[in-house]
Write a protein that holds these residues in place. Structure first.
Motif, PDB file in Angstrom:
ATOM      1  N   ASP A 539     -63.264 -21.354  17.097  1.00 26.96           N
ATOM      2  CA  ASP A 539     -63.981 -21.207  15.851  1.00 26.96           C
ATOM      3  C   ASP A 539     -64.275 -19.735  15.622  1.00 26.96           C
ATOM      4  O   ASP A 539     -64.532 -19.349  14.463  1.00 26.96           O
ATOM      5  N   ASP A 540     -64.619 -18.868  16.461  1.00 30.82           N
ATOM      6  CA  ASP A 540     -64.837 -17.703  16.746  1.00 30.82           C
ATOM      7  C   ASP A 540     -63.752 -16.703  15.823  1.00 30.82           C
ATOM      8  O   ASP A 540     -63.926 -15.783  15.061  1.00 30.82           O
ATOM      9  N   ARG A 541     -62.644 -17.161  16.373  1.00 31.16           N
ATOM     10  CA  ARG A 541     -61.336 -16.373  15.931  1.00 31.16           C
ATOM     11  C   ARG A 541     -61.282 -16.782  14.335  1.00 31.16           C
ATOM     12  O   ARG A 541     -60.925 -15.961  13.301  1.00 31.16           O
ATOM     13  N   VAL A 542     -61.378 -17.925  13.840  1.00 34.64           N
ATOM     14  CA  VAL A 542     -61.119 -18.407  12.664  1.00 34.64           C
ATOM     15  C   VAL A 542     -62.342 -17.726  11.848  1.00 34.64           C
ATOM     16  O   VAL A 542     -62.023 -17.299  10.671  1.00 34.64           O
ATOM     17  N   LEU A 545     -61.207 -13.906  10.973  1.00 31.59           N
ATOM     18  CA  LEU A 545     -59.988 -14.095  10.162  1.00 31.59           C
ATOM     19  C   LEU A 545     -60.623 -14.242   8.790  1.00 31.59           C
ATOM     20  O   LEU A 545     -60.124 -13.660   7.847  1.00 31.59           O
ATOM     21  N   ALA A 546     -61.559 -15.362   8.563  1.00 30.84           N
ATOM     22  CA  ALA A 546     -62.247 -15.489   7.483  1.00 30.84           C
ATOM     23  C   ALA A 546     -63.017 -14.004   6.969  1.00 30.84           C
ATOM     24  O   ALA A 546     -62.851 -13.950   5.798  1.00 30.84           O
ATOM     25  N   ARG A 547     -63.727 -13.701   7.849  1.00 33.83           N
ATOM     26  CA  ARG A 547     -64.360 -12.316   7.406  1.00 33.83           C
ATOM     27  C   ARG A 547     -63.505 -11.484   6.797  1.00 33.83           C
ATOM     28  O   ARG A 547     -63.415 -10.579   5.892  1.00 33.83           O
ATOM     29  N   MET A 548     -62.195 -11.195   7.385  1.00 33.42           N
ATOM     30  CA  MET A 548     -61.173 -10.265   7.130  1.00 33.42           C
ATOM     31  C   MET A 548     -60.780 -10.668   5.880  1.00 33.42           C
ATOM     32  O   MET A 548     -60.046  -9.703   5.116  1.00 33.42           O
ATOM     33  N   ASP A 554     -68.542 -17.325   6.837  1.00 35.49           N
ATOM     34  CA  ASP A 554     -69.309 -18.592   6.506  1.00 35.49           C
ATOM     35  C   ASP A 554     -68.534 -19.407   5.592  1.00 35.49           C
ATOM     36  O   ASP A 554     -68.763 -20.584   5.124  1.00 35.49           O
ATOM     37  N   SER A 555     -67.896 -18.719   4.576  1.00 33.49           N
ATOM     38  CA  SER A 555     -67.012 -19.276   3.628  1.00 33.49           C
ATOM     39  C   SER A 555     -65.962 -20.425   3.870  1.00 33.49           C
ATOM     40  O   SER A 555     -65.036 -20.243   4.745  1.00 33.49           O
ATOM     41  N   SER A 556     -66.164 -21.620   3.254  1.00 33.43           N
ATOM     42  CA  SER A 556     -65.449 -22.767   3.837  1.00 33.43           C
ATOM     43  C   SER A 556     -63.995 -22.482   3.446  1.00 33.43           C
ATOM     44  O   SER A 556     -62.924 -22.748   4.174  1.00 33.43           O
ATOM     45  N   ARG A 559     -62.442 -19.958   5.646  1.00 28.56           N
ATOM     46  CA  ARG A 559     -62.026 -20.533   6.783  1.00 28.56           C
ATOM     47  C   ARG A 559     -60.998 -21.298   6.779  1.00 28.56           C
ATOM     48  O   ARG A 559     -60.023 -21.380   7.672  1.00 28.56           O
ATOM     49  N   GLU A 560     -60.533 -22.115   5.713  1.00 25.33           N
ATOM     50  CA  GLU A 560     -59.534 -23.058   5.645  1.00 25.33           C
ATOM     51  C   GLU A 560     -58.049 -22.016   5.484  1.00 25.33           C
ATOM     52  O   GLU A 560     -57.190 -22.400   6.057  1.00 25.33           O
TER      53      GLU A 560
END
Length: 573
Positions: A539-542, A545-548, A554-556, A559-560
Motif C-alpha cells: 500500500d505504501d508503494r501504491v 505512485l498515487a502521489r506522483m 489519498d485520492s482513490s 490509487r486505482e
C-alpha cells in the motif's frame, strides 16, 4: 554491483541508508526532498569533485560510503589490492569519502586511504552514470565512436588492437626520424669534433699513468749529480772506502760485532739470539752496499733524455688540459667518445632502417584500418536498426537513427574514420547530428535505446560496468513514452543493476525495488529540515505512485490508477 550506500550530513540528509539490489531500483520523492543528494553521495564515492558547500549546515563534515560486490577475477579487485585495499572473500569492497566543511576531502578504499584519482579511475569500471552531462557528452563524436565500438564487440577489439599497435609504432618511429633529421647538422658537427679529438689522442698515444711516470723521471734526471753523490756517500759509509781511509765502514763494524757475539753465544741463549739478529743486519747492510753501488753506476746525467722527457710531458700536459684532467681522464674521454661516434655514424643507417619500417607500417596500417572500417560499418548498420527498433517502442515510431562513418584525411589513433550519429525525428525529415537535431527528451530516449542495444548485443557488454545509474532519463517525456521508458529500463535491468531517479510513476511502476526520499521539517528555535530514505512496498508503494500521478496519495482515483500501473508493469515485463 552496489549493495548499499550510506550518507551522513550531506545537504538535507542527516543520515540515510540506501539499500540497493539486483534488477531495477527507482528513487522517487518530492522536489527538494534530497533525491539529488543520493546521487551526489554516489558521485563522491566514485571520485567526483568534493564540494564543501554540500556539507549539512552545522556539521563539521559529510560522508558517503558504498559497498560494492565485485565478480570473481574483477580488474577492480586486482587494482584495489595493488593499492593496499582489503577485499572481502565474498568480493565486497567498501569505498568511503569524507568532505570537511573546511573544504578538505579524504578517500578510503577497502580500509586504505587513497588518492581521489584512484576512485575516479575505478569508477568507469564500476558504474555507468547517465545524467544531463552524459547526454551532452553523447553529442560528441568520441562518445558516439565509443558506443559503436562497444556494440561491435570482440571482433572490433581484435582489429582495433592490431591497428593501435601499428599506429603507435608508426608514430614513435616518425618522431624518431624527425628528431634525427631535425638535429642532423648538430649531429654532424658533434661527430666532426669527436673525430678531431680522437685523432689528436691517437697521434699523442698517451699511456695509462704515463704523465706520473715521466714526472718522476724528470725529477730524477734534473738532480742526477746530487743523487749519485748521495748514493756514493751512503755506499762508502756502509761499505768503507772513500774519505774514511783505512777505517772500515758500517759493514765491517757490524761484522766485528757479529763475530764477538758468536764466540760466546753458546753460553747464553739470549745472547745467541742477539748474535743472529746482528748477522741479519750484516746481510741487509751488504745488500744495501751492493744496490747503492749499482744505483751510482746506472744513474748518469743524460741531457738528451731529459730533453725528450720534458717535451713529452709538455705534449701530454697540453692534451690533458684540453680535457681538464689527467692522462687517465683523456683516455676515459676517448673511450666514451668512440662509443658516441659509433652512435652518430650509425644515424644514416638508422634513418634507412626507420624509412623502410615506416613503409612497411604504412601498408600494415592501411590493411588494419580497412579491417576496422569493415567491422565498424557492419556494426553501424546493426546498431542503427537496433536503436531504431527501440525508439519505436519509446514512442518515437517515426524516428530513425543513422550511424555514418566519415573518412578522415589522415588515419588517427582510433582508425581512419569518425563516427557520426544522426537522428531522423520523423519520416521525410533530414537526418541531423544528435547535438543539433535532438531535444533533451529525445536525447534521453536515444541514450536509453543505445544502452539497451549495447546490453543485449552478443559479447558487447563483456567489459561494461555491472551498474547503470540514470538521472533525468525521463526528462521531457510522459504518457505512453514514459511507460516505454520504464519497460526499457526493466529490460536493461535483466542484464545489469539499474538505478533510476525519476519523477514519473509510469517509470517507477516497473521497479523491482522502490525507494522514497522524504523530507521532514522540525519547528523550534531553529527550523531544521531533514531527509530520509525508505523502501516502500504494498500500500505504501501504491500511495507513492498515487502521489506522483496526482500529488494526492489519498485520492482513490489516483490509487486505482497506481494499482493499475503496477499490474500492467508486471504483465509488460
Amino acid at each position: 554491483m552496489i549493495e548499499d550506500i550510506r550518507i551522513e550530513n550531506l545537504g538535507v540528509i542527516t543520515s540515510a541508508h540506501v539499500p540497493l539490489g539486483p534488477g531495477l531500483t527507482v528513487i522517487t520523492g518530492e522536489t527538494g526532498a534530497g533525491k539529488t543528494m543520493v546521487l551526489t553521495g554516489l558521485g563522491l564515492i566514485l571520485g567526483g569533485r568534493a564540494d564543501a558547500g554540500a556539507v549539512r549546515a552545522g556539521a563539521t563534515q559529510a560522508s558517503a560510503e558504498g559497498c560494492f560486490v565485485l565478480p570473481h577475477g574483477s580488474p577492480v579487485a586486482a587494482r584495489a589490492l595493488e593499492a593496499g585495499a582489503t577485499v572481502d572473500d565474498d568480493g565486497s569492497l567498501v569505498v568511503a569519502r569524507t568532505v570537511a566543511a573546511a573544504g578538505r576531502s579524504r578517500a578510503v578504499l577497502g580500509g586504505r586511504t587513497v588518492p581521489q584519482g584512484l576512485l575516479a579511475e575505478l569508477a568507469d569500471q564500476l558504474v555507468t552514470v547517465h545524467g544531463q552531462a552524459e547526454q551532452n557528452r553523447l553529442r560528441s563524436p568520441q562518445r558516439q565512436r565509443e558506443a559503436l565500438d562497444a556494440f561491435a564487440g570482440p571482433d572490433l577489439d581484435e582489429a582495433l588492437s592490431a591497428y593501435r599497435r601499428a599506429w603507435a609504432e608508426r608514430r614513435q618511429l616518425a618522431a624518431e626520424l624527425d628528431e634525427i633529421l631535425t638535429h642532423d647538422a648538430e649531429r654532424r658537427h658533434e661527430a666532426e669534433l669527436l673525430r678531431v679529438g680522437l685523432a689528436e689522442v691517437e697521434r699523442v698515444d698517451p699511456q695509462p699513468g704515463e704523465d706520473h711516470e715521466l714526472a718522476a723521471e724528470a725529477q730524477r734526471l734534473d738532480h742526477a749529480e746530487a743523487l749519485r753523490t748521495a748514493a756514493r756517500s751512503a755506499h762508502d759509509a756502509l761499505g768503507g772506502g772513500g774519505d774514511l781511509g783505512d777505517v772500515g765502514g758500517a759493514a765491517v763494524c757490524v761484522d766485528d760485532a757479529r763475530r764477538a757475539l758468536e764466540q760466546v753465544s753458546e753460553h747464553d741463549d739470549q745472547l745467541a739470539q742477539l748474535a743472529t739478529r746482528v748477522a741479519e743486519v750484516g746481510y741487509l747492510v751488504a745488500d744495501l752496499v751492493t744496490e747503492l753501488a749499482g744505483y751510482g753506476e746506472d744513474l748518469q746525467a743524460d741531457p738528451a733524455r731529459l730533453d725528450v722527457v720534458h717535451r713529452r710531458r709538455a705534449e701530454l700536459t697540453a692534451l690533458a688540459r684540453t680535457h681538464a684532467g689527467t692522462v687517465d681522464d683523456v683516455l676515459a674521454w676517448a673511450e666514451g667518445a668512440g662509443r658516441r661516434l659509433l652512435e652518430l655514424d650509425g644515424g644514416e643507417t638508422r634513418t634507412e632502417e626507420i624509412r623502410e619500417r615506416l613503409a612497411d607500417l604504412e601498408t600494415e596500417l592501411l590493411a588494419c584500418a580497412a579491417r576496422v572500417t569493415q567491422v565498424r560499418r557492419s556494426a553501424a548498420d546493426v546498431l542503427a536498426r537496433a536503436v531504431t527498433d527501440e525508439l519505436t517502442g519509446l514512442a518515437m515510431s517515426s524516428a530513425r537513427l543513422v550511424v555514418e562513418l566519415e573518412t578522415l584525411d589522415e588515419p588517427g589513433p582510433w582508425g581512419a574514420e569518425e563516427v557520426r550519429m544522426n537522428l531522423e525525428p520523423h519520416a521525410g525529415a533530414p537526418a541531423r547530428p544528435l547535438g543539433q537535431g535532438a531535444s533533451g527528451g529525445e536525447l534521453s530516449r536515444v541514450m536509453l535505446a543505445i544502452e539497451v542495444a549495447l546490453a543485449t548485443a552478443p559479447g558487447s557488454g563483456a567489459a561494461r560496468p555491472d551498474t547503470f545509474v540514470f538521472d533525468e532519463v525521463d526528462a521531457g517525456v510522459g504518457g505512453k513514452a514514459a511507460v516505454e521508458v520504464g519497460r526499457r529500463l526493466a529490460e536493461l535491468s535483466k542484464q545489469a543493476q539499474v538505478v533510476v531517479v525519476t519523477h514519473l510513476a509510469q517509470v517507477a511502476a516497473f521497479a523491482d525495488q522502490h525507494l522514497v526520499v522524504s523530507k521532514s521539517v522540525e519547528s523550534g528555535a531553529d527550523v531544521v529540515t531533514a531527509s530520509d530514505v525508505r523502501r516502500v512496498d504494498g500500500d505504501d508503494r501504491v500511495a507513492e505512485l498515487a502521489r506522483m500521478l496526482s500529488g494526492q496519495e489519498d485520492s482513490s482515483t489516483a490509487r486505482e490508477h497506481a494499482a493499475e500501473l503496477l499490474e500492467r508493469s508486471v504483465v509488460g515485463r
